[in-house]
Design a protein around this motif. Structure first.
Motif, mmCIF file in Angstrom:
data_model
loop_
_atom_site.group_PDB
_atom_site.id
_atom_site.type_symbol
_atom_site.label_atom_id
_atom_site.label_comp_id
_atom_site.label_asym_id
_atom_site.label_seq_id
_atom_site.Cartn_x
_atom_site.Cartn_y
_atom_site.Cartn_z
ATOM 1 N N ALA B 172 14.303 16.179 -0.043
ATOM 2 C CA ALA B 172 13.420 17.343 -0.148
ATOM 3 C C ALA B 172 14.066 18.404 -1.028
ATOM 4 O O ALA B 172 13.413 18.985 -1.903
ATOM 5 N N THR B 173 15.362 18.605 -0.851
ATOM 6 C CA THR B 173 16.077 19.592 -1.668
ATOM 7 C C THR B 173 16.054 19.179 -3.136
ATOM 8 O O THR B 173 15.901 20.015 -4.028
ATOM 9 N N ALA B 174 16.214 17.867 -3.354
ATOM 10 C CA ALA B 174 16.179 17.366 -4.727
ATOM 11 C C ALA B 174 14.820 17.614 -5.350
ATOM 12 O O ALA B 174 14.716 17.983 -6.517
ATOM 13 N N ALA B 175 13.764 17.430 -4.555
ATOM 14 C CA ALA B 175 12.410 17.571 -5.092
ATOM 15 C C ALA B 175 12.102 19.040 -5.404
ATOM 16 O O ALA B 175 11.541 19.350 -6.459
ATOM 17 N N ASP B 176 12.480 19.934 -4.510
ATOM 18 C CA ASP B 176 12.163 21.354 -4.718
ATOM 19 C C ASP B 176 13.041 22.199 -3.812
ATOM 20 O O ASP B 176 12.785 22.282 -2.605
ATOM 21 N N LYS B 177 14.056 22.812 -4.365
ATOM 22 C CA LYS B 177 15.014 23.441 -3.448
ATOM 23 C C LYS B 177 14.452 24.695 -2.802
ATOM 24 O O LYS B 177 14.779 24.992 -1.660
ATOM 25 N N GLU B 178 13.577 25.443 -3.483
ATOM 26 C CA GLU B 178 12.997 26.635 -2.844
ATOM 27 C C GLU B 178 12.120 26.233 -1.669
ATOM 28 O O GLU B 178 12.231 26.761 -0.568
ATOM 29 N N ALA B 179 11.228 25.264 -1.917
ATOM 30 C CA ALA B 179 10.321 24.829 -0.850
ATOM 31 C C ALA B 179 11.119 24.272 0.327
ATOM 32 O O ALA B 179 10.813 24.566 1.489
ATOM 33 N N ALA B 180 12.160 23.509 0.002
ATOM 34 C CA ALA B 180 12.978 22.940 1.071
ATOM 35 C C ALA B 180 13.636 24.049 1.874
ATOM 36 O O ALA B 180 13.692 24.002 3.107
ATOM 37 N N ALA B 181 14.115 25.085 1.165
ATOM 38 C CA ALA B 181 14.760 26.202 1.849
ATOM 39 C C ALA B 181 13.768 26.895 2.777
ATOM 40 O O ALA B 181 14.102 27.294 3.897
ATOM 41 N N LEU B 182 12.526 27.023 2.310
ATOM 42 C CA LEU B 182 11.483 27.669 3.137
ATOM 43 C C LEU B 182 11.225 26.863 4.412
ATOM 44 O O LEU B 182 10.832 27.413 5.431
ATOM 45 N N MET B 183 11.443 25.557 4.334
ATOM 46 C CA MET B 183 11.234 24.708 5.510
ATOM 47 C C MET B 183 12.455 24.754 6.435
ATOM 48 O O MET B 183 12.553 24.014 7.394
ATOM 49 N N GLY B 184 13.445 25.579 6.070
ATOM 50 C CA GLY B 184 14.604 25.720 6.943
ATOM 51 C C GLY B 184 15.749 24.772 6.627
ATOM 52 O O GLY B 184 16.650 24.580 7.428
ATOM 53 N N ILE B 185 15.715 24.170 5.447
ATOM 54 C CA ILE B 185 16.825 23.288 5.072
ATOM 55 C C ILE B 185 17.890 24.121 4.374
ATOM 56 O O ILE B 185 17.587 24.865 3.438
ATOM 57 N N ASP B 186 19.116 24.002 4.832
ATOM 58 C CA ASP B 186 20.218 24.763 4.249
ATOM 59 C C ASP B 186 20.649 24.091 2.939
ATOM 60 O O ASP B 186 21.313 23.064 2.952
ATOM 61 N N ALA B 187 20.245 24.681 1.815
ATOM 62 C CA ALA B 187 20.510 24.052 0.516
ATOM 63 C C ALA B 187 22.010 23.865 0.276
ATOM 64 O O ALA B 187 22.443 22.837 -0.254
ATOM 65 N N GLN B 188 22.793 24.863 0.689
ATOM 66 C CA GLN B 188 24.256 24.755 0.488
ATOM 67 C C GLN B 188 24.808 23.485 1.121
ATOM 68 O O GLN B 188 25.620 22.780 0.532
ATOM 69 N N LYS B 189 24.350 23.233 2.357
ATOM 70 C CA LYS B 189 24.822 22.031 3.059
ATOM 71 C C LYS B 189 24.388 20.777 2.321
ATOM 72 O O LYS B 189 25.138 19.808 2.216
ATOM 73 N N MET B 190 23.158 20.799 1.829
ATOM 74 C CA MET B 190 22.634 19.617 1.128
ATOM 75 C C MET B 190 23.417 19.350 -0.151
ATOM 76 O O MET B 190 23.732 18.215 -0.487
ATOM 77 N N PHE B 191 23.746 20.433 -0.872
ATOM 78 C CA PHE B 191 24.497 20.270 -2.108
ATOM 79 C C PHE B 191 25.878 19.677 -1.812
ATOM 80 O O PHE B 191 26.341 18.741 -2.486
ATOM 81 N N ALA B 192 26.521 20.224 -0.781
ATOM 82 C CA ALA B 192 27.839 19.712 -0.415
ATOM 83 C C ALA B 192 27.738 18.244 -0.021
ATOM 84 O O ALA B 192 28.583 17.421 -0.372
ATOM 85 N N LEU B 193 26.652 17.915 0.691
ATOM 86 C CA LEU B 193 26.431 16.535 1.120
ATOM 87 C C LEU B 193 26.269 15.616 -0.100
ATOM 88 O O LEU B 193 26.844 14.524 -0.162
ATOM 89 N N ALA B 194 25.496 16.099 -1.092
ATOM 90 C CA ALA B 194 25.287 15.295 -2.295
ATOM 91 C C ALA B 194 26.612 15.041 -3.010
ATOM 92 O O ALA B 194 26.902 13.917 -3.437
ATOM 93 N N TRP B 195 27.424 16.081 -3.128
ATOM 94 C CA TRP B 195 28.727 15.907 -3.789
ATOM 95 C C TRP B 195 29.617 14.965 -2.997
ATOM 96 O O TRP B 195 30.306 14.117 -3.565
ATOM 97 N N GLY B 196 29.579 15.140 -1.673
ATOM 98 C CA GLY B 196 30.399 14.254 -0.834
ATOM 99 C C GLY B 196 29.972 12.820 -0.993
ATOM 100 O O GLY B 196 30.789 11.919 -1.250
ATOM 101 N N LEU B 197 28.675 12.576 -0.870
ATOM 102 C CA LEU B 197 28.157 11.204 -0.985
ATOM 103 C C LEU B 197 28.428 10.620 -2.370
ATOM 104 O O LEU B 197 28.846 9.472 -2.505
ATOM 105 N N GLY B 198 28.169 11.457 -3.373
ATOM 106 C CA GLY B 198 28.371 10.993 -4.756
ATOM 107 C C GLY B 198 29.811 10.563 -4.986
ATOM 108 O O GLY B 198 30.079 9.487 -5.529
ATOM 109 N N ALA B 199 30.747 11.409 -4.553
ATOM 110 C CA ALA B 199 32.163 11.088 -4.730
ATOM 111 C C ALA B 199 32.531 9.850 -3.923
ATOM 112 O O ALA B 199 33.293 8.988 -4.390
ATOM 113 N N ALA B 200 31.972 9.754 -2.697
ATOM 114 C CA ALA B 200 32.302 8.609 -1.849
ATOM 115 C C ALA B 200 31.838 7.299 -2.505
ATOM 116 O O ALA B 200 32.547 6.294 -2.471
#
Lengths: 420, 288
Positions: B172-200
């Motif tokens: 959802a964050t990838a699709a639209d980060k503002e809309a995702a944020a409005l739905m209560g998704i913490d974008a910062q956490k998602m970004f960190a998760l993406a970097w973590g997963l990507g590196a892993a």
């Protein structure tokens, strides 16, 4: 003594000393030696420096037990026993620095001759400077064929160059046929596609044609490939007797692993030094590195046939706790060749040294190299240089050719991967 | 030239392609979620290789046993890099972003050279040493295991994105980060998760490769070019796209190199890339 007269005496003493200085300088013959003493190749540079210094010390010393030109002569006899002094300079791996250091050594240190520089690229520029100033330059360890194809008058090279090394591989094949009745005919070439690999491949094609061999496949690949599967499949499909390979370390390792993976077994793998001769290659490959044949400039096991190698090596070990290798042995030899010529010239005039170098004729038994001697042709190249062929046997590199210098018999053919 | 030889090269191409795919999946994840091109991605792979190497050299632990630990280490590194550096440049001009990740690339290579020397290393006798042979075809066990490991990891990432709440939030964050944020998704956490997963992902690929590929500080550069091609070829941000593009590129490289001339194998790959970009600029599975 009256204290007030002391300054006068002191001044007189200083003048006397000053008068003595030129005379004292006469007793030292300076040779400029340029190596990479800092930078990525610093460790090699230091080895070269240590070997060159050992050579000079042997000439300046009185230990006559080594059968090397002027060893134990206590200096250069025809120059009133003048001592040899090596003035080292650092080119840092840079052709520009090499050229400026050569200039500094010539104009400020007033060296009688120059030696170095290990890197062919730096030898190119430094020897240009020497040529401009008309100072003899003797190179002992740069192998680019172009160096002696420039028509220089002041440049001499003791080491064989890359083309001779490739030629050696074919002489080895011919000797196998003559003396052991082996008749490999089908050759496949595998080489990385930068200057080193493509250059070697071209020469291999030339000598194969001259020797009546058939090139059944020629594969050039981009270095540092992620995989070499297609390359090895092509080789396999061509069913060669011999694979001649020019690869740097990473590709040498990857190709060997791919040979094993795909069960590719030529009669012999004849490598063109580089990655295959790196100590890391054998460390990584373990017993899978066995039976690889490669060209080499020098090997310690030559000592079995040439006792002078063992003696020289003992001296180096005592000083620096390392053995000679192909590079340091050549640096060591270059200093002897240069000193021998300067002594024969009996003068430090550039023209005299140049003339003496042209007339150099050092026999094989006065060298720690596997050469037929040192004698320069009109381009300044040592016409008697030769390489050796080694084979990895039981994790050790042993000399297998020339047969009269060989430590062990060559193992032929390459055993298949599942029979090791 | 026999059909068997062709089949052998085809399968070899698929094997290496699956590993390429895993490297690219990590890269495309980061790009898809954040629109940042991670030039240091190859260095994650390199660090994964060294993690596997040191586990083996110091404690005799096989790269396959230490694989989960390598994945965790790289995940932590990726997430930490996001927190410390990338977070500050999310809205910076593109050039700053390029310089930041490019700088990281140089830093990691330099560190690896300094700490572990520029020497080539390798994992001596891995548990996967050996061969798989059937129907006259043969493959190295390390290559087969690496390919299998890569497929499993890619499938796990795919499953995570499709079937977990966290994965859905990431998408959802990838699709639209503002809309995702409005739905209560913490974008910062998602970004960190993406970097973590990507590196892993890159780290796991590195650990799998370490059983047969030499390990050295610049090893990342060898694989990163292919990974970039895959991300663009498969469609920016598309995990499935990167996967299929990996297989395609592996096959084109190996089979093409075999049939034509290995010297031009990358030419084939890049021509394929140009062709796809020309006909389908959004990539094979990318959204226009």
């Amino acid at each position: 003594m009256n204290p007030s007269r002391r300054p006068t005496y002191l001044a007189a003493a200083l003048v006397a000393l000053g008068l003595c200085l030129p005379a004292a300088a006469q007793e030292e013959i300076k040779i400029g030696v340029i190596y990479p003493l800092t930078g990525a190749a610093a460790s090699t540079g230091l080895e070269l420096k240590n070997a060159a210094q050992l050579a000079a010390d042997l000439i300046n010393g009185t230990d006559r037990s080594l059968n090397l030109p002027l060893a134990g002569a206590g200096g250069l006899p025809k120059l009133k026993g003048a001592k040899l002094k090596l003035v080292f300079a650092d080119h840092q791996g840079s052709p520009q620095v090499g050229a400026t250091e050569a200039e500094r050594l010539i104009t400020q240190e007033k060296v009688a001759a120059l030696s170095g520089c290990y890197f062919s690229s730096v030898t190119t520029t430094a020897s240009q400077t020497a040529e401009r100033y008309g100072v003899p330059f003797l190179n002992g360890e740069s192998s680019s064929p172009q160096l002696t194809q420039r028509g220089f008058k002041w440049f001499f090279r003791t080491t064989p160059h890359d083309e001779l090394f490739v030629q050696n591989a074919f002489e080895f094949l011919r000797d196998l046929e003559k003396k052991k009745g082996l008749k490999p005919r089908r050759i496949a070439i595998l080489a990385e596609n930068t200057e080193f690999g493509t250059g070697a491949a071209k020469l291999q094609e030339k000598y194969a044609k001259e020797g009546g061999y058939e090139i059944v496949e020629k594969v050039l690949y981009p270095p540092k490939s992620t995989q070499l599967t297609s390359e090895v499949q092509k080789l396999k499909a061509a069913r060669p007797d011999i694979v001649m390979q020019s690869s740097y370390l990473g590709d040498a390792i990857l190709s060997m692993k791919t040979y094993k993976e795909l069960g590719f077994v030529p009669t012999a793998l004849v490598a063109n030094n580089a990655g295959f001769n790196d100590s890391e290659f054998l460390k990584t490959m373990g017993k899978d590195g066995d039976f690889v044949i490669s060209r080499e400039v020098w090997a310690l096991d030559l000592a079995a046939r040439k006792p002078v190698i063992a003696k020289a090596n003992e001296l180096l070990r005592a000083r620096h706790q390392v053995d000679f290798n192909g590079n340091s042995a050549r640096a060591f030899t270059a200093i002897f060749a240069l000193a021998e010529a300067i002594n024969r010239a009996g003068s430090t005039k550039p023209e005299d040294i140049q003339k003496a170098l042209r007339e150099t004729n050092i026999p094989a038994d006065q060298l720690i190299m596997p050469w037929g001697g040192i004698q320069f042709d009109e381009t300044g190249q040592n016409r008697k240089g030769a390489g050796i062929i080694i084979q990895v046997q039981g994790g050790q590199k042993v000399t297998v050719w020339p047969f009269d210098l060989a430590g062990k018999d060559v193992i032929w053919p390459f055993p298949s991967w599942d029979k090791r | 030239m026999t059909a068997q030889l062709l089949l052998q090269t085809l399968l070899s191409g698929i094997l290496i392609g699956l590993v390429y795919a895993l490297v690219a999946v990590g890269l495309t994840l980061i790009f898809g979620v954040m629109d940042i091109v991670n030039f240091a991605h190859g260095e994650f792979l390199m660090l994964g290789m060294y993690a596997a190497f040191w586990g083996f050299a110091l404690w005799k632990l096989d790269p396959l046993f230490t694989l989960p630990l390598t994945a965790l280490l790289l995940f932590a590194l990726g997430a930490a890099l996001y927190r410390l550096i990338i977070r500050r440049i999310t809205d910076a001009p593109m050039l700053s972003q390029i310089f930041a990740t490019f700088g990281l690339m140089i830093l990691f290579r330099g560190l690896a050279q300094y700490l572990w020397k520029p020497d080539f290393r390798s994992v001596g006798e891995s548990v996967v040493a050996g061969k798989v042979a059937f129907a006259g075809l043969q493959f190295g066990l390390p290559q087969v295991v690496a390919a299998l490991g890569a497929v499993l990891t890619t499938a796990a990432v795919w499953w995570f994105l499709r079937s977990t709440r966290l994965g859905a939030a990431l998408e959802a964050t990838a699709a639209d980060k503002e809309a995702a944020a409005l739905m209560g998704i913490d974008a910062q956490k998602m970004f960190a998760l993406a970097w973590g997963l990507g590196a892993a992902c890159a780290g796991v690929a590195g650990a799998l490769l370490s059983t047969y590929y030499p390990i050295f500080p610049e090893v990342g550069s060898t694989f990163i070019l292919v990974a970039f091609v895959l991300v663009a070829l498969g469609g920016f941000g598309s995990v499935a796209g990167a996967f299929w593009a990996g297989i395609l590129v592996g096959v084109v490289e190996v089979v093409g190199g075999f049939l034509w001339d290995p010297a031009y194998k990358m030419v084939l790959v890049l021509s394929l890339y140009l062709l796809v970009v020309w006909l389908r600029p959004q990539g094979l599975l990318g959204k226009a």
